[in-house]
Design a protein around this motif. Structure first.
Motif, PDB file in Angstrom:
ATOM      1  N   LEU A 223       3.581 -19.980 -39.297  1.00  0.00           N
ATOM      2  CA  LEU A 223       4.751 -19.887 -40.173  1.00  0.00           C
ATOM      3  C   LEU A 223       5.811 -18.941 -39.601  1.00  0.00           C
ATOM      4  O   LEU A 223       7.002 -19.114 -39.878  1.00  0.00           O
ATOM      5  CB  LEU A 223       4.329 -19.470 -41.589  1.00  0.00           C
ATOM      6  CG  LEU A 223       3.509 -20.537 -42.332  1.00  0.00           C
ATOM      7  CD1 LEU A 223       3.102 -20.045 -43.714  1.00  0.00           C
ATOM      8  CD2 LEU A 223       4.282 -21.848 -42.449  1.00  0.00           C
TER       9      LEU A 223
ATOM     10  N   ALA B 220       2.203 -19.804 -46.974  1.00  0.00           N
ATOM     11  CA  ALA B 220       3.597 -20.164 -47.268  1.00  0.00           C
ATOM     12  C   ALA B 220       3.982 -19.692 -48.672  1.00  0.00           C
ATOM     13  O   ALA B 220       5.084 -19.157 -48.881  1.00  0.00           O
ATOM     14  CB  ALA B 220       3.790 -21.672 -47.126  1.00  0.00           C
TER      15      ALA B 220
ATOM     16  N   LEU C 207      10.306 -17.039 -46.282  1.00  0.00           N
ATOM     17  CA  LEU C 207      10.424 -18.481 -46.557  1.00  0.00           C
ATOM     18  C   LEU C 207      10.977 -18.722 -47.963  1.00  0.00           C
ATOM     19  O   LEU C 207      10.900 -19.839 -48.471  1.00  0.00           O
ATOM     20  CB  LEU C 207       9.065 -19.167 -46.363  1.00  0.00           C
ATOM     21  CG  LEU C 207       8.565 -19.181 -44.906  1.00  0.00           C
ATOM     22  CD1 LEU C 207       7.130 -19.685 -44.819  1.00  0.00           C
ATOM     23  CD2 LEU C 207       9.475 -20.040 -44.021  1.00  0.00           C
TER      24      LEU C 207
ATOM     25  N   ALA D  97       7.769 -19.394 -50.161  1.00  0.00           N
ATOM     26  CA  ALA D  97       8.195 -20.796 -50.066  1.00  0.00           C
ATOM     27  C   ALA D  97       7.848 -21.568 -51.339  1.00  0.00           C
ATOM     28  O   ALA D  97       6.932 -21.196 -52.069  1.00  0.00           O
ATOM     29  CB  ALA D  97       7.513 -21.462 -48.878  1.00  0.00           C
TER      30      ALA D  97
ATOM     31  N   LEU E 212       8.372 -26.354 -48.313  1.00  0.00           N
ATOM     32  CA  LEU E 212       7.439 -26.811 -47.286  1.00  0.00           C
ATOM     33  C   LEU E 212       6.500 -27.849 -47.869  1.00  0.00           C
ATOM     34  O   LEU E 212       5.941 -27.641 -48.956  1.00  0.00           O
ATOM     35  CB  LEU E 212       6.607 -25.648 -46.742  1.00  0.00           C
ATOM     36  CG  LEU E 212       7.166 -24.951 -45.498  1.00  0.00           C
ATOM     37  CD1 LEU E 212       8.488 -24.278 -45.796  1.00  0.00           C
ATOM     38  CD2 LEU E 212       6.174 -23.948 -44.955  1.00  0.00           C
TER      39      LEU E 212
END
Ligand code: CTP
Length: 461
Positions: A436, A249, A211, A254, A216
């Motif tokens: 995810l 995440a 990610l 991310a 996010l």
């Protein structure tokens, strides 16, 4: 092709590894036990860790490999006791002369002996050592004690080439023979601990940083709606699920914006998490609408995971001063705006009536909702559709092991582009990672489609 059920289907087998050169065969033993349908957990003595890496066994078994008798599991339980209480059998292979001696004397200095002492499950031991060591009266006496006094099954070593270069008795028995001994030891009684939460937890295997470069937005916790300056209407959400998604995440690279209502668990570590407080549905709506667009027409994030429990109703006219005691009180409630449905409409370029009035936001954000239901999940597909979501994670919050405040969740994931998936009871962290996995896949598919679209356009011009 359907796999035939194995002879250890649904069983938990603990593989104890001690410090013999034959420890290198332990991963293969794990795979053979798994091929019989077993869930396997590994225990290593300190010297075994010098022959085989705990990470290898952890990756194969998907449980933390126990190697420190004093260490606790991430959830605070004592690892070797959890194994002792839930395993259907313990198999010690290879079992060194030292381990046989320690076990025969009941010395619980390592996780393998400690587990064997603490368990009522059958124990199988497969010695492996140099020929002279195996023939020594001390070893012979220890093996006899294990077999006769403790009732352990001993899988005798074979004759063959030994690590010393000589030939003799002492080579670890063939792995299929050890598996057969485990099957015989387990018998056909009921599975001791069929439920995953009682068993050793799942190891958090590092996912790739898949990610990286994605933004996010994740909401967590329960909103609260003011009745007056000191009282509010709220719900039982603790924020655990949303915060598990945020931590997962972050761990996958991310950039995370965490929009938090009322949470009762610590916020994730990591400086990259921007935290936006949003106590009420109104504040959460404002925070998300602000985050939704960056430049005009451009999406401000790649995905929204709406794990917050948003109040569906709020007092129509919150009092400005504290309400005094009275004989009775009637509160008039009004519905809150459906934030996720509104975000979805804006992302798709629609007005409040669902008419397409603008271009959709680019790139199209992936939208994930959570549906807390009690009893039946029958309304979930309709919610996915009505709110225009890519994924809807539905769970029965009425179940004891799934829902508000628990560390585990049993969910069914509905997808706009496919069939629903029912996941087993998992830790919230594992639910977060699997979710995810889907989000990362949808984002990659979205980008690939946009890329193909561009190429097609180029080829036309
Ligand atoms: N949600 C939202 N705004 C609301 C209510 C819910 O954005 N006012 C979001 C929740 O965060 C969740 C999803 O919508 O991700 C589904 O919530 P749920 O309460 O199950 O759906 P509702 O539409 O409120 O349906 P109902 O209350 O009838 O079950």
């Amino acid at each position: 092709m359907r796999r035939e059920p194995g002879r250890l289907e649904g069983r938990l087998i603990a593989v104890g590894v001690t410090g013999s050169i034959a420890a290198y065969k332990a991963p293969e033993l794990v795979r053979l036990l798994q091929a019989e349908g077993a869930d396997v957990v590994a225990l290593l003595s300190p010297s075994a860790t010098r022959f085989v890496a705990p990470l290898t066994l952890e990756a194969l078994t998907r449980h933390p490999a126990e190697s420190d008798v004093l260490a606790l599991l991430p959830d605070g339980r004592i690892g070797h006791i959890v194994v002792a209480e839930t395993a259907d059998a313990v198999v010690v292979a290879p079992a060194t002369a030292h381990w046989l001696g320690a076990m025969a004397s009941g010395l619980a200095g390592d996780v393998v002996t400690a587990t064997c002492l603490a368990t009522t499950a059958p124990v199988v031991a497969a010695p492996a050592m140099d020929g002279e060591m195996y023939a020594h009266p001390a070893t012979t006496a220890n093996v006899r004690r294990l077999r006769e006094d403790f009732g352990y099954r001993i899988v005798a070593p074979e004759t063959g080439a030994l690590a010393s270069g000589r030939s003799g008795v002492g080579r670890l028995a063939a792995l299929p023979t050890i598996v057969d001994a485990v099957v015989a030891a387990v018998g056909d009684g009921p599975v001791r601990a069929p439920d995953a939460p009682a068993r050793p937890p799942e190891a958090i295997m590092p996912r790739e940083a898949d990610l990286t470069g994605r933004h996010l937005v994740i909401t967590a916790g329960g909103t609260s709606e003011a009745i007056d300056p000191v009282r509010s209407i709220t719900n039982r959400s603790t924020g655990k699920m949303g915060i598990a998604v945020a931590q997962a995440a972050l761990d996958r690279g991310a950039r995370v914006t965490l929009v938090v209502a009322n949470v009762r668990v610590p916020l994730p570590e990591g400086v990259r998490a921007a935290v936006v407080p949003a106590e009420s549905a109104g504040r959460m709506r404002a925070a998300l609408l602000e985050a939704l667009t960056d430049q005009p027409g451009q999406a401000g994030f790649d995905a929204l995971v709406m794990a917050a429990a948003v109040s569906d109703f709020r007092p129509a006219r919150p009092a400005e001063t504290k309400l005094a005691r009275a004989d009775s009180l009637t509160l008039e409630l009004e519905p809150t705006p459906d934030i996720l449905a509104e975000v979805s409409r804006i992302a798709r370029g629609m007005d409040a009536d669902g008419r397409e009035t603008r271009r959709p936001l680019e790139p199209r954000p992936v939208l994930v909702g959570f549906a807390a239901e009690t009893g039946s999940l029958a309304r979930a597909p309709e919610k996915l559709e009505r709110k225009g979501l890519d994924l809807l994670v539905a769970n029965d919050v009425g179940a004891a092991d799934s829902g508000f405040g628990t560390d585990t969740n049993r969910v069914t994931v509905y997808r706009a582009d496919g069939r629903p998936e029912s996941w087993p009871l998992l830790t919230k962290r594992e639910v977060a990672d699997r979710l995810l996995d889907l989000v990362a896949g949808l984002l990659d598919a979205r980008d690939a489609a946009a890329h193909t679209g561009l190429l097609t356009q180029e080829s036309r011009t």
